[in-house]
Scaffold this motif. Sequence first.
Motif, PDB file in Angstrom:
ATOM      1  N   ALA A  89     -29.321  53.884   8.707  1.00 12.64           N
ATOM      2  CA  ALA A  89     -29.601  52.970   7.609  1.00 12.64           C
ATOM      3  C   ALA A  89     -28.367  52.767   6.739  1.00 12.64           C
ATOM      4  O   ALA A  89     -28.039  51.645   6.344  1.00 12.64           O
ATOM      5  N   LEU A  90     -27.662  53.885   6.452  1.00 14.30           N
ATOM      6  CA  LEU A  90     -26.437  53.776   5.651  1.00 14.30           C
ATOM      7  C   LEU A  90     -25.386  52.939   6.361  1.00 14.30           C
ATOM      8  O   LEU A  90     -24.685  52.135   5.735  1.00 14.30           O
ATOM      9  N   GLY A  92     -25.978  50.545   8.514  1.00 14.83           N
ATOM     10  CA  GLY A  92     -26.411  49.156   8.440  1.00 14.83           C
ATOM     11  C   GLY A  92     -26.125  48.545   7.078  1.00 14.83           C
ATOM     12  O   GLY A  92     -25.675  47.398   6.979  1.00 14.83           O
ATOM     13  N   VAL A  93     -26.392  49.322   6.022  1.00 13.20           N
ATOM     14  CA  VAL A  93     -26.114  48.832   4.672  1.00 13.20           C
ATOM     15  C   VAL A  93     -24.623  48.579   4.478  1.00 13.20           C
ATOM     16  O   VAL A  93     -24.202  47.582   3.892  1.00 13.20           O
ATOM     17  N   ALA A  94     -23.801  49.491   5.022  1.00 14.50           N
ATOM     18  CA  ALA A  94     -22.347  49.326   4.900  1.00 14.50           C
ATOM     19  C   ALA A  94     -21.872  48.068   5.600  1.00 14.50           C
ATOM     20  O   ALA A  94     -21.052  47.308   5.068  1.00 14.50           O
ATOM     21  N   LEU A  96     -23.661  45.416   6.193  1.00 13.72           N
ATOM     22  CA  LEU A  96     -24.149  44.271   5.418  1.00 13.72           C
ATOM     23  C   LEU A  96     -23.277  44.017   4.198  1.00 13.72           C
ATOM     24  O   LEU A  96     -22.920  42.869   3.899  1.00 13.72           O
ATOM     25  N   VAL A  97     -22.898  45.086   3.498  1.00 18.78           N
ATOM     26  CA  VAL A  97     -22.060  44.939   2.301  1.00 18.78           C
ATOM     27  C   VAL A  97     -20.695  44.368   2.665  1.00 18.78           C
ATOM     28  O   VAL A  97     -20.182  43.466   2.005  1.00 18.78           O
TER      29      VAL A  97
END
Length: 297
Positions: A89-90, A92-94, A96-97
């Motif tokens: 999840a982290l 994926g968030v990275a 995306l950011v």
Amino acid sequence: MMAMDVVDTIRHADRLVERELGGEERQQRLRQRLREIYASQGIEVSDRVIDQGIVALEQQRFAYVPKGEGWQRSLATAWATRGRWGKFALAGVAVLVVGLGAYHITVVAPRQRATAAITQELQTDLPRALRAEYDRVLAGTQEAGPRAEATRLLAEGEAAARAGNLTEARARRTALFDLAARLAAAYSVRIVNRPGEPSAIWRVPASNPRARNYYLIVEALDRDGRPVEVPVTSEENGETRRVSRWGLHVTEAEFERVRRDKLADGILSQPVIGQKAAGSLDTRWTVETTGGTILSW
């Protein structure tokens, strides 16, 4: 409590339940079998308790039925298992950011800067430039024609800027700039008189093969003899270019005069045939001319 124990005994004897409850007279045989089980354990159970246990089993009163998957349960499960999916999840968030940041830097920010620049130009730069070129025109001439033309161009340019029409506003600014430059220019128009170059030519117009058009080949020179580029429009095809040399449409008599003058000794006695003064758009000619021009010969 005894009835619950009966249910529990029946539930933990799956084969017994399947066998005893599978045929006819199942409850009676099940009662007998349960009596034997409890008797072997030294427990005395009444028929009433056994009946209550059988009824409770069939109604599943003491069975545990898990609740459905609500959002609170899902949230708790996700938190409990965060060790397994947290890294993904982290990551994926990275991603995306980083993607959003790159999109902002390469697309959003340039677009915002371009929009701000256009707004600045329309609201401030172009109106200021239009007014400056207009003032140059008025300072450079007292003739009514150019001043009226400048007023028209200024009004159209300011209206275009207010309407957000960048192309039209820029076009009016350019037209005012060209008008001011044409007014400021001062030069003489001379007949070209150099070896290997024509001083005069004639052409047969495409619209009338029986006629002839006569031209003097001329050039614009400043007071120091340097070429001056001026806007010239061809009467043959309507093309406009900035040139220092062009063909000037004259009468046959003027053509013949220049031809004979050059044939006499190779020198033109009167090469200067026009003067364009600063502050005016018109050229004062000393020859008879229609004002028509050509760009090639």
